[in-house]
Design a protein around this motif. Structure first.
Motif, short mmCIF file in Angstrom:
data_model
loop_
_atom_site.label_atom_id
_atom_site.label_comp_id
_atom_site.label_asym_id
_atom_site.label_seq_id
_atom_site.Cartn_x
_atom_site.Cartn_y
_atom_site.Cartn_z
N ASP A 12 18.45 -7.11 2.51
CA ASP A 12 19.73 -7.68 2.90
C ASP A 12 20.68 -6.58 3.37
O ASP A 12 20.52 -5.41 3.01
CB ASP A 12 20.38 -8.41 1.73
CG ASP A 12 19.51 -9.50 1.16
OD1 ASP A 12 19.60 -10.65 1.66
OD2 ASP A 12 18.73 -9.22 0.23
N ILE A 13 21.66 -6.99 4.16
CA ILE A 13 22.67 -6.05 4.65
C ILE A 13 24.03 -6.72 4.65
O ILE A 13 24.13 -7.95 4.84
CB ILE A 13 22.32 -5.54 6.07
CG1 ILE A 13 23.25 -4.39 6.47
CG2 ILE A 13 22.38 -6.68 7.09
CD1 ILE A 13 22.80 -3.69 7.74
N ARG A 14 25.05 -5.94 4.36
CA ARG A 14 26.41 -6.42 4.51
C ARG A 14 27.26 -5.30 5.09
O ARG A 14 26.84 -4.13 5.09
CB ARG A 14 27.01 -6.88 3.18
CG ARG A 14 27.32 -5.77 2.18
CD ARG A 14 27.93 -6.34 0.92
NE ARG A 14 28.17 -5.29 -0.08
CZ ARG A 14 28.60 -5.53 -1.32
NH1 ARG A 14 28.82 -6.78 -1.70
NH2 ARG A 14 28.79 -4.53 -2.16
N PHE A 15 28.44 -5.65 5.56
CA PHE A 15 29.32 -4.66 6.18
C PHE A 15 30.69 -4.71 5.52
O PHE A 15 31.33 -5.76 5.47
CB PHE A 15 29.45 -4.92 7.68
CG PHE A 15 28.18 -4.69 8.44
CD1 PHE A 15 27.91 -3.45 9.00
CD2 PHE A 15 27.24 -5.70 8.55
CE1 PHE A 15 26.72 -3.23 9.67
CE2 PHE A 15 26.05 -5.49 9.23
CZ PHE A 15 25.78 -4.24 9.79
N ARG A 16 31.10 -3.57 4.99
CA ARG A 16 32.47 -3.41 4.52
C ARG A 16 33.37 -3.26 5.74
O ARG A 16 33.03 -2.58 6.70
CB ARG A 16 32.59 -2.18 3.62
CG ARG A 16 31.78 -2.26 2.33
CD ARG A 16 32.40 -3.21 1.35
NE ARG A 16 31.72 -3.21 0.07
CZ ARG A 16 32.05 -4.01 -0.94
NH1 ARG A 16 33.05 -4.87 -0.79
NH2 ARG A 16 31.39 -3.96 -2.08
N ILE A 17 34.54 -3.88 5.70
CA ILE A 17 35.41 -3.92 6.87
C ILE A 17 36.82 -3.49 6.49
O ILE A 17 37.36 -3.94 5.48
CB ILE A 17 35.47 -5.34 7.46
CG1 ILE A 17 34.06 -5.87 7.73
CG2 ILE A 17 36.29 -5.36 8.75
CD1 ILE A 17 34.01 -7.36 7.91
N ALA A 18 37.38 -2.62 7.29
CA ALA A 18 38.77 -2.19 7.12
C ALA A 18 39.42 -2.13 8.48
O ALA A 18 38.75 -1.98 9.51
CB ALA A 18 38.84 -0.82 6.44
#
Length: 405
Positions: free
Chosen positions: A227-233
């Motif tokens: 699985d992959i996720r992306f932290r966003i700022a």
């Protein structure tokens, strides 16, 4: 902007998110960079009347200009519209009452070109989903124009929806490959290849180009990434004001003048936010002084992007006299140094690339600006600022060390 999914939730996670109107909306097949940009512009143009009107229209030349390709290339536009009509969007939604809804629709139910007008429509079900701000977020066209990779734009679209929550949530790799348009390639079944060729380059371009910064995180089962996720700022250097609250903008004189030309509400507000009230007023005054402009919307689009302006005394573009001085005194002028570097950059391109560069730049021009470029090429004084921006985007860092104007 079409394929922006929400978290893929199951079991108790899905039940816990009922009140958040969680949805997954994604697109099957592959969309090229041009098709993604086209899809975003069509949605932005239609957004204000997405539910109330079944059919939407936009001037074909203006559409091409906003996307950034040759407005006379009707075959490319036809092929891109055909691709959107042949691509399906699929959604899996859980509403506030806990009722699950699955659906599928083509991105465009139809499109046609006639008399210089592009007419198109969405299916009622898809239009309803696209109009819901909980499911979709409209992409800022000024940011979209910066992207050169379809994978990077796809990643941006799929992350931008979650900027306020700070994370996309976990996507399994099969879903992620589909969102990136590489699900049909066995080469990307290996995470090593997916990471090297898709994830790393896309992340780098999003962080360099857009108003958000994304950081990938992975989850493994044993030694395999699953699985992959992306932290966003938010990117503090390229942050764009939120366009949702347009009450104040709608009361301005500039807004009324833009709308009188036939520009949609959302696009009018976006131009004012991006360029500023005074700058847009200046371009509106410039166009009003030209007389007999057939395509005022297209001309305003070009004027905002290329900074059309007149010298108060001569009526000629203000860049002209300064450029002529630099041609006479090339040894000391920073502008002459920039012109020299532009010539070097153009010479370094292959003949095919040089022709494509000129055609791409020409597609953004109209009227006197187009005539001046056709006559003087990259030395066009009337397009000096636009030419500099074009080559800076094509070759980042090419003008480092040259004094600013």
């Amino acid at each position: 902007m079409i394929d922006i999914p929400r978290e893929k939730l199951t079991g108790s996670l899905r039940r816990g998110a009922v009140k958040k109107h969680v949805a997954a909306v994604h697109v099957s097949g592959k969309l090229t960079l041009l098709q993604r940009k086209l899809s975003n512009v069509l949605l932005l143009n239609a957004y204000d009347t997405l539910i109330s009107q079944p059919v939407h229209r936009i001037d074909a030349r203006t559409l091409c200009l906003m996307i950034g390709y040759n407005s006379n290339d009707q075959e490319t536009l036809k092929a891109s519209l055909r691709g959107l009509a042949e691509t399906t969007a699929e959604w899996d939604m859980l509403d506030e009452e806990g009722q699950q809804e699955w659906g599928v629709s083509s991105l465009l139910s139809y499109a046609k070109l006639k008399g210089g007008i592009c007419e198109y429509a969405y299916s009622p079900a898809l239009a309803e989903k696209m109009h819901d701000p909980k499911v979709f977020a409209l992409i800022n066209l000024n940011i979209q124009r910066r992207f050169t990779s379809g994978h990077a734009l796809a990643l941006y679209e799929n992350c931008y929806r979650f900027v306020r929550t700070g994370s996309t949530g976990w996507w399994d790799l099969d879903l992620f490959r589909r969102l990136m348009g590489v699900a049909d390639s066995a080469y990307y079944d290996t995470y090593k290849h997916l990471n090297a060729k898709i994830i790393k380059p896309a992340v780098a371009e999003v962080n360099r180009t857009s108003n958000i910064v994304v950081t990938p995180e992975t989850r493994k089962m044993g030694r395999s990434v699953t699985d992959i996720r992306f932290r966003i700022a938010e990117n503090p250097q390229l942050a764009i004001l939120d366009l949702d609250d347009g009450a104040g903008l709608r009361n301005s004189e500039v807004y009324a003048r833009i709308r009188a030309l036939g520009v949609s509400d959302r696009l009018a507000r976006q131009w004012i936010v991006e360029h500023g009230d005074g700058y847009v007023r200046e371009k509106l005054d410039y166009i009003a002084g030209q007389g007999g402009v057939k395509n005022a919307v297209g001309y305003l689009t070009a004027a905002l992007k290329q900074d059309y302006r007149q010298d108060e005394q001569s009526g000629k573009a203000a860049d002209v006299r300064g450029t002529e001085v630099s041609r006479r005194n090339p040894a000391t002028s920073p502008r002459a140094q920039r012109l020299g570097r532009i010539q070097d950059l153009a010479r370094a391109r292959t003949p095919t690339q040089r022709d494509a560069d000129k055609r791409l730049f020409l597609s953004q021009l109209e009227g006197a600006a187009r005539d001046d470029f056709e006559r003087y090429g990259w030395m066009s004084a009337l397009n000096a600022r636009a030419i500099l921006a074009f080559w800076e985007e094509l070759s980042p860092g090419a003008f480092d060390g040259v004094a600013p104007e």
